[in-house]
Scaffold this active site. Structure first.
Site, PDB file in Angstrom:
ATOM      1  N   ASP A  49      56.005 -17.658  13.563  1.00 54.15           N
ATOM      2  CA  ASP A  49      55.919 -16.860  12.339  1.00 54.15           C
ATOM      3  C   ASP A  49      55.069 -17.503  11.253  1.00 54.15           C
ATOM      4  O   ASP A  49      54.889 -16.916  10.183  1.00 54.15           O
ATOM      5  CB  ASP A  49      57.321 -16.585  11.786  1.00 54.15           C
ATOM      6  CG  ASP A  49      58.033 -15.484  12.564  1.00 54.15           C
ATOM      7  OD1 ASP A  49      57.355 -14.803  13.349  1.00 54.15           O
ATOM      8  OD2 ASP A  49      59.252 -15.312  12.396  1.00 54.15           O
ATOM      9  N   ASP A  94      22.093  15.482 -10.045  1.00 52.98           N
ATOM     10  CA  ASP A  94      21.940  14.549  -8.944  1.00 52.98           C
ATOM     11  C   ASP A  94      23.175  14.477  -8.056  1.00 52.98           C
ATOM     12  O   ASP A  94      23.120  13.944  -6.956  1.00 52.98           O
ATOM     13  CB  ASP A  94      21.642  13.142  -9.484  1.00 52.98           C
ATOM     14  CG  ASP A  94      20.295  13.080 -10.182  1.00 52.98           C
ATOM     15  OD1 ASP A  94      19.451  13.931  -9.869  1.00 52.98           O
ATOM     16  OD2 ASP A  94      20.097  12.205 -11.035  1.00 52.98           O
ATOM     17  N   LEU A 115      19.097  15.198  -1.073  1.00 48.78           N
ATOM     18  CA  LEU A 115      17.665  15.058  -0.826  1.00 48.78           C
ATOM     19  C   LEU A 115      17.421  14.309   0.472  1.00 48.78           C
ATOM     20  O   LEU A 115      16.529  14.658   1.252  1.00 48.78           O
ATOM     21  CB  LEU A 115      16.999  14.331  -1.996  1.00 48.78           C
ATOM     22  CG  LEU A 115      15.495  14.072  -1.844  1.00 48.78           C
ATOM     23  CD1 LEU A 115      14.736  15.389  -1.678  1.00 48.78           C
ATOM     24  CD2 LEU A 115      14.962  13.294  -3.050  1.00 48.78           C
TER      25      LEU A 115
END
Length: 531
Positions: free
Chosen positions: A36, A287, A423
């Site tokens: 552990d 944009d 674009l």
């Protein structure tokens, strides 16, 4: 028991480690086997901390199980105190350590150490990491701040005239998603409102600081997963109100400012006017029109999922097509959020279910944890990380909060960068058949030697005419062949749904015994699946 290669949350003792590691002057003695100790790597490798977590393991081995493991724990606890001299200590057992049924709390009490020792009893096989962190923080607050609580029934004294209001920031821990930067952002924001931060806990606090929690006028619950239980207790014992709004996103931040201003009795007008974020203008600008209507799937802890869904829908114009969480304790909040977007909530800690849901919904953006990053990569979908658990790259060296106005800016950039701009997509479509820029072209910087393997041959119109009856009878068990004109028509479909269109068309062709997929088959399949 379930065998898996990934888990969203570790066992509850990892949550306790997150609290102990975030604090100063606190030590955690963990009754655990050698295996552990892996948990140390979560903090040193993933979070990139410059020191090990303040945890001492008893590290018993198989040969110790026939001996007195209780004495082994007592020795480890005494040695931890002698070496580290902490202000306080928490003790508990790991999931494996709990099976031998020693009593870490009773054993530590028998040592009579001259510091507060808080026993953390975590049901390792019923609960998980976030619950363990919340329970550990609650038990620490109760044990250390409790003795200073006013008598039951007494009223909270008024704040002296001329003294600035103060609050506690509750919830940030080690391994938290951007917790370090969120603390800075909220401290700055509250300072602009004329509100001091009394204590930030667990992260950065000492046990002595926890004793001062009751001095604040109210509490800010930054992360309900780890702080809501402690905040509720402080409200009952110290009559401290606490915030309900998590300031992730522009709208939520403005509402948060109004909420804390009301609790502190200050005027927020000046701060609301002076502070601004670039996100609203960016998401409304020309944009950013390519953001509108993007289909997004969200998965993570409940706090970040609910906030992300609101931001995606209300502030960025995305369409939420699915959301979910691995935190079953917060299933109610996720179900309520799902109703707002008319989607089915996914509450699971099985990453395979999440992957199946993403594949089914075909989103254009996935917002999730480190696992959703892997899922999205396999499915070819853009992805951004919004929630723990995360890997090393999401503990950046730069300042990158999620909360406040600056957090909104960071989130906008993080979510938009994986997407293809309008674009860019238009140019790819325009030059898709160009000899140099077509889909299968080799990147120019790789040279001729790195040319990709040729694509499988596509049947032309002549091949369609010469197919004989024998071939047609075998199409039920084979994949249909694409004709050249159909393949060309398929490339006109936007890239983010092209894979779905191809799969649906091939399925339609196979189900209807079509050997070669033509343009007509493509549109017939579209009409069939549109019904």
């Amino acid at each position: 028991m379930q065998l898996t290669v990934w888990t969203y949350e570790g066992p509850p003792h990892v949550g306790a480690m997150r609290v102990a590691t975030g604090m100063e002057g606190l030590h955690y003695v963990l009754h655990a086997p050698q295996g552990d100790t892996y948990a140390d790597l979560l903090f040193t490798m993933i979070e990139r901390r410059d020191r090990r977590p303040p945890v001492t393991y008893t590290t018993f081995a198989a040969r110790d199980l026939g001996k007195d493991t209780a004495e082994l724990f007592k020795t480890a606890a005494q040695n931890a105190y002698d070496r580290f001299k902490p202000q306080a200590m928490i003790v508990g057992a790991s999931c494996t350590g709990s099976l031998i049924q020693d009593d870490p709390g009773g054993l530590a009490k028998a040592l009579a150490l001259p510091i507060p020792v808080v026993a953390i009893d975590l049901p390792a096989y019923q609960r998980k990491e976030n619950w363990g962190a919340a329970e550990t923080f609650y038990q620490l607050v109760r044990a250390i701040a409790g003795p200073k609580a006013p008598p039951p029934g007494s009223k909270r004294p008024e704040r002296p005239a001329g003294k600035r209001p103060s609050c506690n920031l509750l919830g940030p821990t080690a391994l938290g998603f951007r917790h370090r930067d969120d603390i800075i952002e909220l401290t700055t924001l509250l300072g602009k409102l004329g509100i001091d931060v009394n204590v930030t806990a667990p992260m950065g606090a000492t046990p002595a600081d926890l004793a001062r929690l009751g001095e604040a006028d109210f509490n800010v619950v930054m992360y309900p997963e780890t702080a809501s239980q402690a905040a509720s207790w402080l409200h009952r014992m110290f009559h401290q109100p606490f915030t309900k709004i998590v300031p992730i996103g522009v709208s939520a931040t403005r509402e948060f400012i109004e909420e804390v201003a009301k609790l502190a009795d200050v005027d927020p007008t000046a701060v609301l006017k002076s502070y601004s974020s670039r996100l609203p203008w960016y998401s409304h600008s020309v944009d950013s029109t390519y953001l509108t209507g993007k289909r997004v799937f969200i998965f993570g802890d409940a706090t970040h999922v609910v906030a992300a869904a609101r931001m995606a829908s209300d502030e960025m114009g995305f369409k939420v097509v699915g959301l979910g969480t691995y935190s079953r304790e917060f299933g109610r909040e996720i179900r309520e959020a799902a109703k707002l977007y008319d989607v089915e909530p996914l509450i699971t800690d099985d990453y395979l279910e999440v992957e199946a849901k993403v594949a089914e919904l075909h989103p254009e953006l996935v917002l999730g944890t480190q696992m959703e990053r892997h899922i999205a990569k396999r499915l070819g979908v853009p992805c951004a990380v919004i929630s723990a658990p995360v890997h090393v790259q999401d503990f950046p060296a730069r300042y990158a909060p999620q909360m406040g106005f600056e957090g909104a800016n960071v989130i906008f950039d993080t979510w938009v960068h994986p997407l293809m701009m309008g674009l860019e997509e238009h140019l790819l479509t325009m030059f898709r058949d160009d000899f140099e820029f077509k889909d299968g072209a080799t990147p120019s910087h790789l040279g001729v030697g790195h040319a990709p393997a040729p694509a499988p041959a596509v049947a032309d119109s002549a091949a369609v005419e010469v197919l004989d009856a024998t071939t047609a009878t075998t199409t039920e068990t084979t994949t249909a062949v694409w004709a050249a004109d159909a393949e060309k028509e398929l490339r006109k479909i936007p890239f983010f749904v092209r894979g779905k269109a191809r799969r649906n068309t091939e399925r339609f062709a196979n189900e209807n015994g079509v050997a070669t997929i033509t343009v007509e088959t493509l549109y017939d399949a579209k009409a069939h699946f549109s019904r």
